[in-house]
Design a protein around this motif. Structure first.
Motif, PDB file in Angstrom:
ATOM      1  N   ARG A 126       0.822  -1.216   0.000  1.00 17.19           N
ATOM      2  CA  ARG A 126       0.000   0.000   0.000  1.00 17.19           C
ATOM      3  C   ARG A 126       0.850   1.257   0.000  1.00 17.19           C
ATOM      4  O   ARG A 126       0.396   2.311  -0.443  1.00 17.19           O
ATOM      5  CB  ARG A 126      -0.924   0.008   1.223  1.00 17.19           C
ATOM      6  N   TYR A 127       2.062   1.160   0.508  1.00 18.26           N
ATOM      7  CA  TYR A 127       2.896   2.345   0.683  1.00 18.26           C
ATOM      8  C   TYR A 127       3.918   2.528  -0.428  1.00 18.26           C
ATOM      9  O   TYR A 127       4.364   3.644  -0.688  1.00 18.26           O
ATOM     10  CB  TYR A 127       3.627   2.280   2.027  1.00 18.26           C
ATOM     11  N   TRP A 128       4.336   1.420  -1.044  1.00 18.97           N
ATOM     12  CA  TRP A 128       5.369   1.462  -2.063  1.00 18.97           C
ATOM     13  C   TRP A 128       4.826   0.924  -3.379  1.00 18.97           C
ATOM     14  O   TRP A 128       3.832   0.197  -3.396  1.00 18.97           O
ATOM     15  CB  TRP A 128       6.586   0.639  -1.635  1.00 18.97           C
ATOM     16  N   ASP A 129       5.477   1.250  -4.469  1.00 14.84           N
ATOM     17  CA  ASP A 129       5.039   0.788  -5.781  1.00 14.84           C
ATOM     18  C   ASP A 129       5.752  -0.508  -6.177  1.00 14.84           C
ATOM     19  O   ASP A 129       6.793  -0.849  -5.619  1.00 14.84           O
ATOM     20  CB  ASP A 129       5.307   1.857  -6.835  1.00 14.84           C
ATOM     21  N   PHE A 130       5.170  -1.202  -7.137  1.00 14.63           N
ATOM     22  CA  PHE A 130       5.759  -2.421  -7.712  1.00 14.63           C
ATOM     23  C   PHE A 130       6.007  -3.495  -6.645  1.00 14.63           C
ATOM     24  O   PHE A 130       6.960  -4.263  -6.742  1.00 14.63           O
ATOM     25  CB  PHE A 130       7.066  -2.099  -8.444  1.00 14.63           C
ATOM     26  N   MET A 131       5.143  -3.552  -5.624  1.00 15.77           N
ATOM     27  CA  MET A 131       5.221  -4.593  -4.601  1.00 15.77           C
ATOM     28  C   MET A 131       3.892  -5.326  -4.545  1.00 15.77           C
ATOM     29  O   MET A 131       2.831  -4.759  -4.846  1.00 15.77           O
ATOM     30  CB  MET A 131       5.555  -4.015  -3.227  1.00 15.77           C
ATOM     31  N   THR A 132       3.939  -6.597  -4.147  1.00 17.63           N
ATOM     32  CA  THR A 132       2.718  -7.380  -4.081  1.00 17.63           C
ATOM     33  C   THR A 132       2.817  -8.464  -3.018  1.00 17.63           C
ATOM     34  O   THR A 132       3.907  -8.987  -2.762  1.00 17.63           O
ATOM     35  CB  THR A 132       2.392  -8.023  -5.449  1.00 17.63           C
ATOM     36  N   ALA A 133       1.660  -8.792  -2.433  1.00 19.15           N
ATOM     37  CA  ALA A 133       1.531  -9.963  -1.575  1.00 19.15           C
ATOM     38  C   ALA A 133       0.527 -10.935  -2.192  1.00 19.15           C
ATOM     39  O   ALA A 133      -0.048 -11.781  -1.499  1.00 19.15           O
ATOM     40  CB  ALA A 133       1.095  -9.559  -0.176  1.00 19.15           C
ATOM     41  N   ASP A 134       0.339 -10.816  -3.501  1.00 19.56           N
ATOM     42  CA  ASP A 134      -0.588 -11.667  -4.242  1.00 19.56           C
ATOM     43  C   ASP A 134       0.225 -12.625  -5.115  1.00 19.56           C
ATOM     44  O   ASP A 134       0.895 -12.189  -6.057  1.00 19.56           O
ATOM     45  CB  ASP A 134      -1.490 -10.796  -5.108  1.00 19.56           C
ATOM     46  N   PRO A 135       0.190 -13.930  -4.828  1.00 19.03           N
ATOM     47  CA  PRO A 135       0.991 -14.882  -5.613  1.00 19.03           C
ATOM     48  C   PRO A 135       0.679 -14.853  -7.104  1.00 19.03           C
ATOM     49  O   PRO A 135       1.574 -15.073  -7.928  1.00 19.03           O
ATOM     50  CB  PRO A 135       0.634 -16.242  -5.002  1.00 19.03           C
ATOM     51  N   GLU A 136      -0.565 -14.587  -7.479  1.00 22.33           N
ATOM     52  CA  GLU A 136      -0.916 -14.548  -8.899  1.00 22.33           C
ATOM     53  C   GLU A 136      -0.242 -13.370  -9.600  1.00 22.33           C
ATOM     54  O   GLU A 136       0.224 -13.503 -10.737  1.00 22.33           O
ATOM     55  CB  GLU A 136      -2.434 -14.481  -9.066  1.00 22.33           C
ATOM     56  N   VAL A 137      -0.190 -12.228  -8.927  1.00 19.77           N
ATOM     57  CA  VAL A 137       0.471 -11.057  -9.501  1.00 19.77           C
ATOM     58  C   VAL A 137       1.966 -11.323  -9.643  1.00 19.77           C
ATOM     59  O   VAL A 137       2.582 -11.016 -10.676  1.00 19.77           O
ATOM     60  CB  VAL A 137       0.225  -9.806  -8.628  1.00 19.77           C
ATOM     61  N   GLU A 138       2.561 -11.914  -8.608  1.00 18.34           N
ATOM     62  CA  GLU A 138       3.994 -12.215  -8.672  1.00 18.34           C
ATOM     63  C   GLU A 138       4.287 -13.193  -9.804  1.00 18.34           C
ATOM     64  O   GLU A 138       5.214 -12.973 -10.599  1.00 18.34           O
ATOM     65  CB  GLU A 138       4.471 -12.808  -7.339  1.00 18.34           C
ATOM     66  N   HIS A 139       3.514 -14.246  -9.899  1.00 13.93           N
ATOM     67  CA  HIS A 139       3.750 -15.238 -10.948  1.00 13.93           C
ATOM     68  C   HIS A 139       3.614 -14.611 -12.329  1.00 13.93           C
ATOM     69  O   HIS A 139       4.438 -14.874 -13.224  1.00 13.93           O
ATOM     70  CB  HIS A 139       2.765 -16.401 -10.800  1.00 13.93           C
ATOM     71  N   ALA A 140       2.597 -13.787 -12.520  1.00 10.49           N
ATOM     72  CA  ALA A 140       2.354 -13.187 -13.835  1.00 10.49           C
ATOM     73  C   ALA A 140       3.515 -12.312 -14.283  1.00 10.49           C
ATOM     74  O   ALA A 140       3.777 -12.175 -15.484  1.00 10.49           O
ATOM     75  CB  ALA A 140       1.064 -12.375 -13.807  1.00 10.49           C
ATOM     76  N   ALA A 141       4.237 -11.719 -13.337  1.00 10.83           N
ATOM     77  CA  ALA A 141       5.348 -10.834 -13.681  1.00 10.83           C
ATOM     78  C   ALA A 141       6.517 -11.579 -14.306  1.00 10.83           C
ATOM     79  O   ALA A 141       7.349 -10.966 -14.982  1.00 10.83           O
ATOM     80  CB  ALA A 141       5.822 -10.086 -12.433  1.00 10.83           C
ATOM     81  N   TYR A 142       6.593 -12.889 -14.098  1.00  8.08           N
ATOM     82  CA  TYR A 142       7.738 -13.681 -14.551  1.00  8.08           C
ATOM     83  C   TYR A 142       7.353 -14.737 -15.582  1.00  8.08           C
ATOM     84  O   TYR A 142       7.975 -15.797 -15.662  1.00  8.08           O
ATOM     85  CB  TYR A 142       8.431 -14.323 -13.350  1.00  8.08           C
ATOM     86  N   THR A 143       6.349 -14.437 -16.406  1.00  7.94           N
ATOM     87  CA  THR A 143       5.914 -15.383 -17.434  1.00  7.94           C
ATOM     88  C   THR A 143       6.441 -15.004 -18.819  1.00  7.94           C
ATOM     89  O   THR A 143       5.961 -15.525 -19.823  1.00  7.94           O
ATOM     90  CB  THR A 143       4.377 -15.460 -17.478  1.00  7.94           C
ATOM     91  N   PHE A 144       7.429 -14.111 -18.887  1.00  6.35           N
ATOM     92  CA  PHE A 144       7.975 -13.712 -20.177  1.00  6.35           C
ATOM     93  C   PHE A 144       8.809 -14.845 -20.789  1.00  6.35           C
ATOM     94  O   PHE A 144       9.244 -15.777 -20.101  1.00  6.35           O
ATOM     95  CB  PHE A 144       8.813 -12.432 -20.030  1.00  6.35           C
ATOM     96  N   GLU A 145       9.029 -14.740 -22.086  1.00  2.00           N
ATOM     97  CA  GLU A 145       9.768 -15.749 -22.830  1.00  2.00           C
ATOM     98  C   GLU A 145      11.227 -15.826 -22.368  1.00  2.00           C
ATOM     99  O   GLU A 145      11.748 -14.885 -21.764  1.00  2.00           O
ATOM    100  CB  GLU A 145       9.713 -15.438 -24.329  1.00  2.00           C
ATOM    101  N   PRO A 146      11.908 -16.938 -22.637  1.00  2.00           N
ATOM    102  CA  PRO A 146      13.305 -17.071 -22.206  1.00  2.00           C
ATOM    103  C   PRO A 146      14.182 -15.953 -22.764  1.00  2.00           C
ATOM    104  O   PRO A 146      14.073 -15.580 -23.937  1.00  2.00           O
ATOM    105  CB  PRO A 146      13.715 -18.431 -22.784  1.00  2.00           C
ATOM    106  N   VAL A 147      15.026 -15.405 -21.885  1.00  2.00           N
ATOM    107  CA  VAL A 147      15.974 -14.356 -22.264  1.00  2.00           C
ATOM    108  C   VAL A 147      17.345 -14.706 -21.696  1.00  2.00           C
ATOM    109  O   VAL A 147      17.490 -15.647 -20.912  1.00  2.00           O
ATOM    110  CB  VAL A 147      15.527 -12.962 -21.751  1.00  2.00           C
ATOM    111  N   ASP A 148      18.347 -13.914 -22.069  1.00  2.00           N
ATOM    112  CA  ASP A 148      19.703 -14.126 -21.572  1.00  2.00           C
ATOM    113  C   ASP A 148      19.973 -13.365 -20.279  1.00  2.00           C
ATOM    114  O   ASP A 148      20.738 -13.823 -19.423  1.00  2.00           O
ATOM    115  CB  ASP A 148      20.721 -13.653 -22.618  1.00  2.00           C
TER     116      ASP A 148
END
Length: 208
Positions: free
Chosen positions: A113-135
């Protein structure tokens, strides 16, 4: 390719003076350039001058961190040689780089609530790391279990990194993760073929 890595500047401009940098091909910044983002107007304007100096030294690739309040990635878009890679995959020489700013806060959900780009929602966290393989992954949060240990008197040693990021490393084995966020965990670890470098409050260079 020679890269300069840094994170968690928190308006300490003198500690990251490009006059002291060696020659590099690119600079990767893993967030928390400011202390309170756009809400601290004078310091925000200072950050623009600092970013200009970084980008004059080498192409500057950055993401916001949780302290960069009200940032959306356009804050330095008019500064030449500056590239925000928030939720983007781009080419960096022969490598593919993706930027992600999501930091979990399950130990203290109120922080979202106080800071940006933070979450306590597992679905939000998981969705952030579903990008295609990178180096290269440029992430404000470290992976869970790697360069992410903090300590408090109630819980002792606690790992605060992203499990979703660790799962991504296991699945895709990028060559490099550049992160920050947990200042006291700055350093380097490896997981399989992946180097994880937490650059919180300091800078370093690597050859890739």
């Amino acid at each position: 390719m020679r890269l300069l890595l840094l994170s968690d500047i928190h308006c300490q401009w003198r500690d990251f003076d490009p006059a002291g940098y060696p020659a590099v091909d690119a600079i990767l910044c893993a967030g928390d350039i400011t202390e309170t983002g756009r809400t601290g107007q004078e310091r925000f304007f200072e950050s623009r001058a600092w970013v200009s100096g970084q980008a004059a030294h080498a192409p500057f690739y950055w993401i916001p961190g949780n302290h960069d309040l009200d940032f959306n990635g356009t804050e330095y878009a008019d500064i030449p040689n500056t590239h925000c890679v928030l939720d983007k995959t781009i080419s960096l020489g022969l490598f593919r780089l993706h930027g992600v700013s999501c930091s979990p806060c399950y130990n203290a959900p109120q922080l979202a609530r106080y800071w940006d780009f933070m979450t306590a929602d597992p679905e939000v966290e998981h969705a952030a790391y579903t990008f295609e393989p990178v180096d290269i992954v440029l992430s404000h949060s470290p992976p869970h279990g790697l360069c992410d240990v903090t300590w408090d008197r109630w819980n002792g040693n606690t790992n605060l990194g992203s499990q979703a990021l660790t799962d991504y490393l296991v699945a895709h084995e990028p060559r490099l993760v550049v992160c920050g966020h947990i200042h006291e965990a700055a350093g380097e670890r490896t997981l399989g073929a992946t180097r994880v470098i937490n650059s919180a409050q300091h800078w370093s260079t690597i050859e890739l």
